[in-house]
Motif scaffolding. Structure first.
Motif, short mmCIF file in Angstrom:
data_model
loop_
_atom_site.label_atom_id
_atom_site.label_comp_id
_atom_site.label_asym_id
_atom_site.label_seq_id
_atom_site.Cartn_x
_atom_site.Cartn_y
_atom_site.Cartn_z
N LYS A 1 4.26 -5.35 4.78
CA LYS A 1 4.00 -4.05 4.22
C LYS A 1 5.09 -3.55 3.50
O LYS A 1 5.26 -3.16 2.30
N LEU A 2 6.51 -3.73 4.26
CA LEU A 2 7.66 -3.16 3.69
C LEU A 2 8.13 -4.01 2.46
O LEU A 2 8.59 -3.52 1.50
N ALA A 3 7.97 -5.46 2.37
CA ALA A 3 8.50 -6.18 1.28
C ALA A 3 7.53 -5.86 0.02
O ALA A 3 7.90 -5.80 -1.03
N LYS A 4 6.28 -5.49 0.37
CA LYS A 4 5.36 -5.36 -0.78
C LYS A 4 5.61 -4.01 -1.51
O LYS A 4 5.65 -3.89 -2.46
N ALA A 5 5.97 -2.89 -0.56
CA ALA A 5 6.33 -1.72 -0.86
C ALA A 5 7.66 -1.73 -2.07
O ALA A 5 7.67 -1.01 -2.81
N ARG A 6 8.49 -2.62 -1.41
CA ARG A 6 9.75 -2.94 -2.17
C ARG A 6 9.55 -3.33 -3.59
O ARG A 6 10.02 -3.07 -4.34
N GLU A 7 8.71 -4.44 -3.40
CA GLU A 7 8.32 -5.09 -4.93
C GLU A 7 7.53 -3.83 -5.83
O GLU A 7 7.93 -3.95 -6.98
N GLU A 8 6.75 -3.20 -5.37
CA GLU A 8 6.00 -2.28 -6.22
C GLU A 8 7.27 -1.03 -6.54
O GLU A 8 7.08 -0.79 -7.88
N PHE A 9 8.07 -0.65 -5.99
CA PHE A 9 9.15 0.24 -6.14
C PHE A 9 10.14 -0.41 -7.23
O PHE A 9 10.29 0.21 -8.40
N GLU A 10 10.46 -1.65 -7.02
CA GLU A 10 11.19 -2.25 -8.03
C GLU A 10 10.63 -2.68 -9.41
O GLU A 10 11.25 -2.36 -10.43
N ALA A 11 9.48 -2.93 -9.25
CA ALA A 11 8.63 -3.05 -10.56
C ALA A 11 8.50 -1.74 -11.16
O ALA A 11 8.62 -1.73 -12.74
#
Length: 203
Positions: free
Chosen positions: A10-20
């Motif tokens: 979940k943390l990795a997914k949130a980081r990806e969404e933030f960076e995108a």
């Protein structure tokens, strides 16, 4: 272990969404600023390119929002600017472009018509009735022009019921000095210049 793995995912997914989202803002926001700057600066250019031309070029750039869209929650006006002046903050600073006031249209004011002496307002005769002492001087002189009210204080009932001469004579006789002859109503009255002169102290 499963709980930790689920949390990491979940943390990795949130980081990806933030960076995108960050990359999208970096690609879009500067172009919005450029469009607003172009609207303000085009007025200082050579005039060969219109605002529509600049907007067309700017909007062809990928990532630019269509005109009229809200940017960062700020409502945009018909020209794409935020109200009267456009203000946008870039990375590490702010840029503000104030819309230039439209050139005032110089209108040729029509000259006001000259007022001829005949058109000037004449001062009507009057009595300061509240100060009347009921001396009978004016009513004895002309009881059609001068009358008493219910408090037995004089007023001018009909200025045309006598002459300007009588108005001036009544003013001269009035012990309270409350009769004001005003201007003559009949320009053809005899010896008018003399009576106008004598009326001056009472007007």
């Amino acid at each position: 272990r499963e709980i930790e793995a689920e949390f990491e995912g979940k943390l990795a997914k949130a980081r990806e969404e933030f960076e995108a989202k960050l990359e999208e803002l970096k690609a879009t926001y500067p172009r919005i600023i450029a469009r607003r700057l172009a609207e303000g600066l085009v007025k200082h250019g050579t005039g060969n390119r219109t605002v529509a031309d600049l907007l067309k070029t700017a909007e062809s750039t990928p990532g630019l929002e269509p005109i009229g869209a809200d940017v960062a929650g700020m409502p945009m006006g018909p020209s794409g600017s935020n109200g009267g002046s456009a203000a946008a903050a870039g990375d590490g600073g702010g840029v503000a472009v104030a819309e230039e006031e439209p050139e005032s249209v110089v209108e040729t004011a029509e000259p006001e018509p000259e007022v001829e002496e005949d058109d000037a307002l004449a001062m009507e005769p009057f009595i300061e009735t509240a100060r009347c002492t009921t001396c009978d001087e004016c009513t004895n002189l002309n009881n059609r022009m001068f009358k008493y009210d219910e408090n037995k204080q004089a007023y001018i009932a009909d200025a045309t019921a006598g002459t300007f001469r009588e108005l001036v004579m009544a003013a001269e006789r009035c012990p309270a000095g409350i009769i004001h002859p005003g201007d003559p109503l009949n320009e053809n009255e005899k010896d008018l210049d003399k009576w106008v002169k004598r009326a001056e102290p009472f007007n």
